[in-house]
Design a protein around this motif. Structure first.
Motif, PDB file in Angstrom:
ATOM      1  N   TRP A   1      -3.170   0.068   3.192  1.00  0.00           N
ATOM      2  CA  TRP A   1      -4.108   0.841   2.380  1.00  0.00           C
ATOM      3  C   TRP A   1      -5.157   1.502   3.256  1.00  0.00           C
ATOM      4  CZ3 TRP A   1      -3.823   1.227  -2.981  1.00  0.00           C
ATOM      5  CH2 TRP A   1      -2.887   0.385  -3.613  1.00  0.00           C
TER       6      TRP A   1
ATOM      7  N   GLY B   1       0.802  -1.212   0.000  1.00  0.00           N
ATOM      8  CA  GLY B   1       0.000   0.000   0.000  1.00  0.00           C
ATOM      9  C   GLY B   1       0.836   1.263   0.000  1.00  0.00           C
ATOM     10  N   PRO B   2       0.217   2.386  -0.354  1.00  0.00           N
ATOM     11  CA  PRO B   2       0.948   3.659  -0.392  1.00  0.00           C
ATOM     12  C   PRO B   2       1.053   4.347   0.963  1.00  0.00           C
ATOM     13  CG  PRO B   2      -1.287   3.976  -1.189  1.00  0.00           C
ATOM     14  CD  PRO B   2      -1.155   2.510  -0.893  1.00  0.00           C
ATOM     15  N   HIS B   3       0.393   3.776   1.984  1.00  0.00           N
ATOM     16  CA  HIS B   3       0.425   4.408   3.308  1.00  0.00           C
ATOM     17  C   HIS B   3       1.363   3.607   4.208  1.00  0.00           C
ATOM     18  CE1 HIS B   3      -1.197   6.902   6.563  1.00  0.00           C
ATOM     19  NE2 HIS B   3      -1.181   5.808   7.303  1.00  0.00           N
TER      20      HIS B   3
ATOM     21  N   ALA C   1       3.375  -1.339   4.790  1.00  0.00           N
ATOM     22  CA  ALA C   1       2.787  -0.637   3.650  1.00  0.00           C
ATOM     23  C   ALA C   1       1.330  -1.067   3.528  1.00  0.00           C
ATOM     24  CB  ALA C   1       3.556  -0.957   2.370  1.00  0.00           C
TER      25      ALA C   1
ATOM     26  N   GLN D   1      -7.778   5.299  -0.356  1.00  0.00           N
ATOM     27  CA  GLN D   1      -6.835   4.782  -1.341  1.00  0.00           C
ATOM     28  C   GLN D   1      -7.333   3.469  -1.947  1.00  0.00           C
ATOM     29  OE1 GLN D   1      -3.603   4.508   1.418  1.00  0.00           O
ATOM     30  NE2 GLN D   1      -2.737   6.514   0.858  1.00  0.00           N
TER      31      GLN D   1
ATOM     32  N   GLU E   1      -8.403   2.838  -5.898  1.00  0.00           N
ATOM     33  CA  GLU E   1      -7.590   1.915  -6.694  1.00  0.00           C
ATOM     34  C   GLU E   1      -8.400   0.723  -7.202  1.00  0.00           C
ATOM     35  OE1 GLU E   1      -3.981   0.786  -8.521  1.00  0.00           O
ATOM     36  OE2 GLU E   1      -4.626   2.647  -7.544  1.00  0.00           O
TER      37      GLU E   1
END
Length: 258
Positions: free
Chosen positions: A199, A166-168, A197, A203, A207
């Motif tokens: 989500w 994930g981007p978080h 990482a 997000q 996605e």
């Protein structure tokens, strides 16, 4: 039966008798026997016995539904046989010779007959083919099939997104504990730099393209043990999603999934 229903019933009966082969009929019969689903059994009955074998109040519904479900079951059988390295006829014969395998095949076939997404059908077929032939895995296979049968395409899309980092980013539980211990003077070492990482809801919804249905989708997935909210127990709580090991195991049977 009304005069309006009779022609439709006759057409359905002839169609069933003309299109259902022995292998497909066997799959439909297995699913009907295990689940008690009369619509599936309708598709397995030859035309000559069709009209007299079922209750009249099943006719209209069965005539509309059985053909579509039979096509889904046919796809399931073809994929399962290919994955198992056998034919559909042999797959059915082996299941009828083994009560455990028959139970699992019936559940998988019934779920495939109701699937609204071809990928779900393929997923069910692969899980069956790779698990039902090993007696040490057949119970686990039944659990996995029971979970997957409750999912549809949007659930699978969410899971596929969660299979990627994930981007978080947030500290892992071990790192968070080290920070707390250091603050309290319990340790003198420098905390590690391990991060997860994950989500966030926004997000993940963007996605996967599921929009406002995400809350319902992750609630179902969490209830089935396929995803985990990493935000639970954190002081600054917000939902932060990851796949569980069980979710990863289910997802690996999807075609073209790493």
């Amino acid at each position: 039966m009304s005069e309006v229903e009779k022609p439709a019933w006759s057409v359905a009966a002839k169609t069933a008798g003309n299109t259902v082969g022995s292998a497909l009929g066997g799959l439909l019969t297995a699913a009907g026997l295990v689940t008690g689903n009369p619509v599936l059994a309708i598709g397995a009955v030859p035309a000559g016995a069709f009209a007299g074998a079922v209750m009249e109040n099943m006719v209209e519904f069965g005539a509309r539904q059985w053909q579509v479900r039979a096509e889904r079951v046919e796809r399931f059988g073809a994929i399962a046989a290919t994955e198992a390295g056998t034919t559909v006829d042999t797959l059915v014969d082996e299941a009828f010779a083994d009560p455990q395998k028959l139970e699992v095949l019936g559940l998988a076939t019934e779920a495939a007959s109701r699937a609204l997404d071809d990928r779900k059908i393929d997923l069910l077929a692969r899980i069956y083919a790779h698990g039902a032939y090993r007696h040490d895995l057949i119970d686990e296979t039944a659990v996995m099939l029971d979970a997957v049968r409750q999912l549809e395409g949007p659930h699978l899309r969410v899971m596929e997104v969660l299979s990627r980092p994930g981007p978080h980013f947030l500290p892992s539980p071990d790192t968070q504990d080290a920070v707390l211990n250091n603050m309290l003077g319990r340790v003198s070492s420098t905390p590690g730099q391990s991060h997860l990482a994950v989500w966030r809801n926004d997000q993940l919804a963007a996605e996967s393209g599921v929009g406002d249905t995400l809350t319902a989708l992750v609630a179902k997935l969490a209830g089935l043990g396929m995803v985990y909210d990493e935000g639970l127990g954190r002081v600054d709580y917000q939902p932060l999603w990851q796949l569980t090991a069980f979710g990863q195991n289910c997802l690996r049977y999807l075609a073209n999934h790493p």
